[in-house]
Write a protein that holds these residues in place. Structure first.
Motif, PDB file in Angstrom:
ATOM      1  N   MET A   1       0.849  -1.206   0.000  1.00 40.10           N
ATOM      2  CA  MET A   1       0.000   0.000   0.000  1.00 40.10           C
ATOM      3  C   MET A   1       0.888   1.262   0.000  1.00 40.10           C
ATOM      4  N   SER A   2       0.685   2.154  -0.989  1.00 38.49           N
ATOM      5  CA  SER A   2       1.516   3.354  -1.045  1.00 38.49           C
ATOM      6  C   SER A   2       1.115   4.321   0.074  1.00 38.49           C
ATOM      7  N   GLU A   3       1.996   5.231   0.399  1.00 41.79           N
ATOM      8  CA  GLU A   3       1.715   6.150   1.505  1.00 41.79           C
ATOM      9  C   GLU A   3       1.949   7.588   1.063  1.00 41.79           C
ATOM     10  N   HIS A   4       0.997   8.429   1.337  1.00 42.37           N
ATOM     11  CA  HIS A   4       1.065   9.783   0.830  1.00 42.37           C
ATOM     12  C   HIS A   4       0.753  10.715   1.997  1.00 42.37           C
ATOM     13  N   THR A   5       1.542  11.785   2.145  1.00 38.38           N
ATOM     14  CA  THR A   5       1.216  12.756   3.199  1.00 38.38           C
ATOM     15  C   THR A   5       1.102  14.159   2.594  1.00 38.38           C
ATOM     16  N   THR A   6       0.293  14.976   3.230  1.00 39.33           N
ATOM     17  CA  THR A   6       0.073  16.346   2.775  1.00 39.33           C
ATOM     18  C   THR A   6      -0.315  17.182   3.992  1.00 39.33           C
ATOM     19  N   ASP A   7      -0.083  18.488   3.935  1.00 42.80           N
ATOM     20  CA  ASP A   7      -0.517  19.320   5.069  1.00 42.80           C
ATOM     21  C   ASP A   7      -2.041  19.339   5.164  1.00 42.80           C
ATOM     22  N   VAL A   8      -2.665  19.621   4.014  1.00 36.81           N
ATOM     23  CA  VAL A   8      -4.138  19.715   4.010  1.00 36.81           C
ATOM     24  C   VAL A   8      -4.695  18.831   2.901  1.00 36.81           C
ATOM     25  N   LEU A   9      -5.620  17.967   3.279  1.00 34.48           N
ATOM     26  CA  LEU A   9      -6.336  17.154   2.289  1.00 34.48           C
ATOM     27  C   LEU A   9      -7.715  17.764   2.101  1.00 34.48           C
ATOM     28  N   VAL A  10      -8.056  18.110   0.855  1.00 33.66           N
ATOM     29  CA  VAL A  10      -9.391  18.637   0.559  1.00 33.66           C
ATOM     30  C   VAL A  10     -10.120  17.581  -0.271  1.00 33.66           C
ATOM     31  N   VAL A  11     -11.346  17.266   0.123  1.00 34.59           N
ATOM     32  CA  VAL A  11     -12.131  16.257  -0.601  1.00 34.59           C
ATOM     33  C   VAL A  11     -13.260  16.967  -1.326  1.00 34.59           C
ATOM     34  N   GLY A  12     -13.139  17.078  -2.653  1.00 30.08           N
ATOM     35  CA  GLY A  12     -14.185  17.734  -3.448  1.00 30.08           C
ATOM     36  C   GLY A  12     -13.650  18.978  -4.133  1.00 30.08           C
ATOM     37  N   SER A  13     -14.023  19.156  -5.411  1.00 30.04           N
ATOM     38  CA  SER A  13     -13.449  20.254  -6.194  1.00 30.04           C
ATOM     39  C   SER A  13     -14.501  21.236  -6.695  1.00 30.04           C
ATOM     40  N   GLY A  14     -15.615  21.390  -5.969  1.00 30.54           N
ATOM     41  CA  GLY A  14     -16.556  22.474  -6.268  1.00 30.54           C
ATOM     42  C   GLY A  14     -16.010  23.777  -5.697  1.00 30.54           C
ATOM     43  N   ILE A  15     -16.861  24.793  -5.648  1.00 30.75           N
ATOM     44  CA  ILE A  15     -16.362  26.102  -5.207  1.00 30.75           C
ATOM     45  C   ILE A  15     -15.809  26.063  -3.779  1.00 30.75           C
ATOM     46  N   ALA A  16     -16.442  25.251  -2.909  1.00 37.40           N
ATOM     47  CA  ALA A  16     -16.005  25.221  -1.511  1.00 37.40           C
ATOM     48  C   ALA A  16     -14.643  24.555  -1.379  1.00 37.40           C
ATOM     49  N   GLY A  17     -14.454  23.422  -2.084  1.00 36.89           N
ATOM     50  CA  GLY A  17     -13.165  22.732  -2.036  1.00 36.89           C
ATOM     51  C   GLY A  17     -12.074  23.581  -2.662  1.00 36.89           C
ATOM     52  N   CYS A  18     -12.385  24.223  -3.781  1.00 34.99           N
ATOM     53  CA  CYS A  18     -11.396  25.093  -4.435  1.00 34.99           C
ATOM     54  C   CYS A  18     -11.001  26.236  -3.499  1.00 34.99           C
ATOM     55  N   ALA A  19     -11.995  26.835  -2.841  1.00 34.08           N
ATOM     56  CA  ALA A  19     -11.699  27.960  -1.942  1.00 34.08           C
ATOM     57  C   ALA A  19     -10.866  27.491  -0.753  1.00 34.08           C
TER      58      ALA A  19
END
Ligand SMILES: Cc1cc2nc3c(=O)[nH]c(=O)nc-3n(C[C@H](O)[C@H](O)[C@H](O)COP(=O)(O)OP(=O)(O)OC[C@H]3O[C@@H](n4cnc5c(N)ncnc54)[C@H](O)[C@@H]3O)c2cc1C
Length: 511
Positions: A1-19
């Protein structure tokens, strides 16, 4: 299983996720944005028509209209956040950063439009297809941003939690789940239209963020307040053209069309709205939606009469849609109510914090308190923008931690293809019949029983599989149960939660 880290994970790319992604990236955070879709059309944002309301020079008037539309149930503090930030956020993000070319009048000033239950013109728009003119530049901007990575066609399946804190999410990775570990996680998964047979939302609006948050133990609120838009094109009406080979049948006839003077008539040609509400066609959405449903049932169809305005000149995009489908718009466009917006969702504060540590929710999947029991038209893009930006800024600055993640494997390839489809048909029928525009305590009790059984059947499969359709079905069945349960527990017939056995909120004067 690969492992990925990020400071912020956003789920969804509508206006709210983009903002949210923009807000976090501006604070210097690395952002991974995952989205189920491959094209912008998979988000409601892309489909938005009427526009974005702002305060102009009258935040108090805007606030009053929001509170009135909600029958006084919206949270005043949340509404203050919205109206006080509206002008600046729209100017800073949409006009100055994304260069959205809102329509202007002859004097080069913005051409503000008016919609139902707004007491003045305050809505910025681009024709009647504002959503795509905002969404596409937003995605392009983030695509080019060196701190943001967008992963298309990647559904989040479950949140990763450890000791009450959220550490990211497991997302699809072929037949397996891949954990993405994040300092903070922002849910921006949009609406719940797929729970109903007729909706304005795009496919895949299965309430994923709400269900994932609820499963992880986060609070949800106001789920009974499901808004139906009064005027979606009615492809089943007697006067609708034969439409077998046209897509997107239930397209929306924006509130702005009534705002500019269009009238509603029943199959006998009678204009009926003045008999039900002093504001007639510009009454709050829930009132218009129930009245349209009632007149459609009684007389066979309801038509939107655009003859009082210059429809072709004012709404060229809608004209094109009508003509594409062979609709004879000059004799009236057949319309019916369709599920449109979920006023409830993951309960959050004024910066999008949910009740679990390091979890945020923004946009339609969040319950900020701005809408209460009923949403005022053209406030949703604005809410997604304001809360998305605030949550993104707040979510930046936490380090990701790698913890144990759920192991999601596809161990049961024998699942019948039509399993999810059949269950969806049952779920939608129950929601439509008992948890739709009008509800009764008996009906809600019945719906609750059926939905519980259905969820049990789905759970048995989900324990062993990661297929997206199965997860969507699981999320839809959890969200449907949350709506039915909240509706059953609320005896107050108010806004979008209309109890047919309760006080009549829209009885005809002579009934
Ligand atoms: C036809 C129509 C017209 C409208 N007109 C207006 C208007 O004029 N003005 C206004 O203010 N509002 C309008 N609305 C409402 C408004 O568009 C939406 O409420 C708003 O765009 C929601 O934004 P969002 O970012 O929360 O969700 P969405 O824009 O729906 O985006 C949700 C995103 O989440 C993704 N997603 C969902 N589940 C997962 C998962 N499990 N994993 C990964 N990604 C996931 C989806 O793919 C999508 O990218 C309209 C809505 C519709 C449908």
């Amino acid at each position: 299983m690969s492992e990925h880290t990020t400071d912020v994970l956003v789920v969804g790319s509508g206006i709210a996720g983009c903002a949210a992604a923009l807000g976090a990236a501006r604070e210097g955070a690395s952002v991974t944005l995952v989205t189920k879709t491959t094209r912008p059309e998979g988000a409601s944002t892309w489909w938005a028509q009427g526009g974005v309301a702002i305060s102009r020079d009258d935040p108090e008037g805007f606030k009053r209209d929001i509170l009135d539309a909600s029958s006084g149930t919206a949270n005043e503090d949340a509404v203050d956040v919205l109206v006080e930030n509206a002008n600046d956020v729209v100017r800073n993000v949409l006009v100055e950063t994304l260069d959205v070319d809102f329509d202007t009048g002859d004097d080069a000033e913005f051409d503000y439009s008016r919609e139902a239950a707004h007491d003045q013109r305050r809505i910025l728009h681009v024709d009647a297809s504002t959503g795509k003119h905002v969404h596409v530049p937003f995605l392009n901007y983030l695509d080019a941003h060196d701190r943001v990575t967008i992963r298309d066609d990647t559904a989040a399946l479950d949140l990763v939690t450890h000791e009450g804190r959220v550490h990211g999410a497991v997302v699809e990775d072929g037949d397996e789940g891949e954990p993405i570990f994040a300092g903070a996680t922002v849910l921006a998964t949009g609406g719940i239209g797929d729970l109903y047979p007729r909706t304005t939302n795009p496919d895949g609006s299965t309430g994923d963020g709400i269900a994932m948050a609820a499963l992880a133990g986060a609070d949800v609120a106001d789920m009974e307040y499901v808004q139906f838009h009064p005027t979606a094109f009615d492809d089943e009406a007697p006067s609708a053209p034969d439409s077998e080979d046209t897509a997107d049948q239930s397209f929306l006839l924006s509130e702005a069309v009534r705002g500019e003077g269009a009238l509603l008539r029943n199959a006998d040609g009678e204009r009926f709205m003045p008999d039900y509400h002093a504001d007639a066609e510009l009454a709050p959405r829930d009132v218009v939606a129930r009245t349209v449903a009632r007149e459609r049932e009684a007389t066979g169809e309801v038509l939107l009469d655009t003859s009082p305005l210059d429809f072709a000149a004012e709404f060229p995009d809608l004209l094109e849609k009508c003509e594409d489908r062979g609709i004879d718009w000059e004799t009236g466009i057949p319309v019916a109510p369709a599920e449109h917006f979920c006023c409830g969702g993951v309960a959050v504060d004024d910066r999008g914090n949910a009740s679990l540590d390091r979890l945020y929710a923004v946009g339609e999947c969040a319950r900020t308190g701005v809408h209460g029991a009923n949403r005022l038209a053209s406030t949703s893009l604005l809410e997604g923008l304001v809360w998305g930006l605030r949550a993104g800024e707040d979510a930046a600055g936490f380090d990701p931690t790698v913890v144990e993640a759920p192991d999601l494997l596809n161990r049961d390839p024998e699942l019948p293809d039509n399993f999810a489809r059949e269950k969806f048909v049952r779920l939608r029928r129950v929601m439509d019949e008992y948890v739709g525009l009008e509800r009764t305590p008996d009906g809600l009790g019945r719906a609750h029983g059926v939905l519980r059984r259905l969820k049990g059947e789905v759970d048995a499969y989900v324990r062993t599989r990661t297929s997206r359709s199965l997860y969507e079905l699981r999320n839809a069945s959890i969200t449907a149960l949350l709506v039915a349960r909240a509706a059953a527990e609320n005896d107050d017939s108010v806004g979008c939660h209309y109890l047919a056995d309760g006080e009549p909120a829209q009885a005809r004067a002579d009934d």
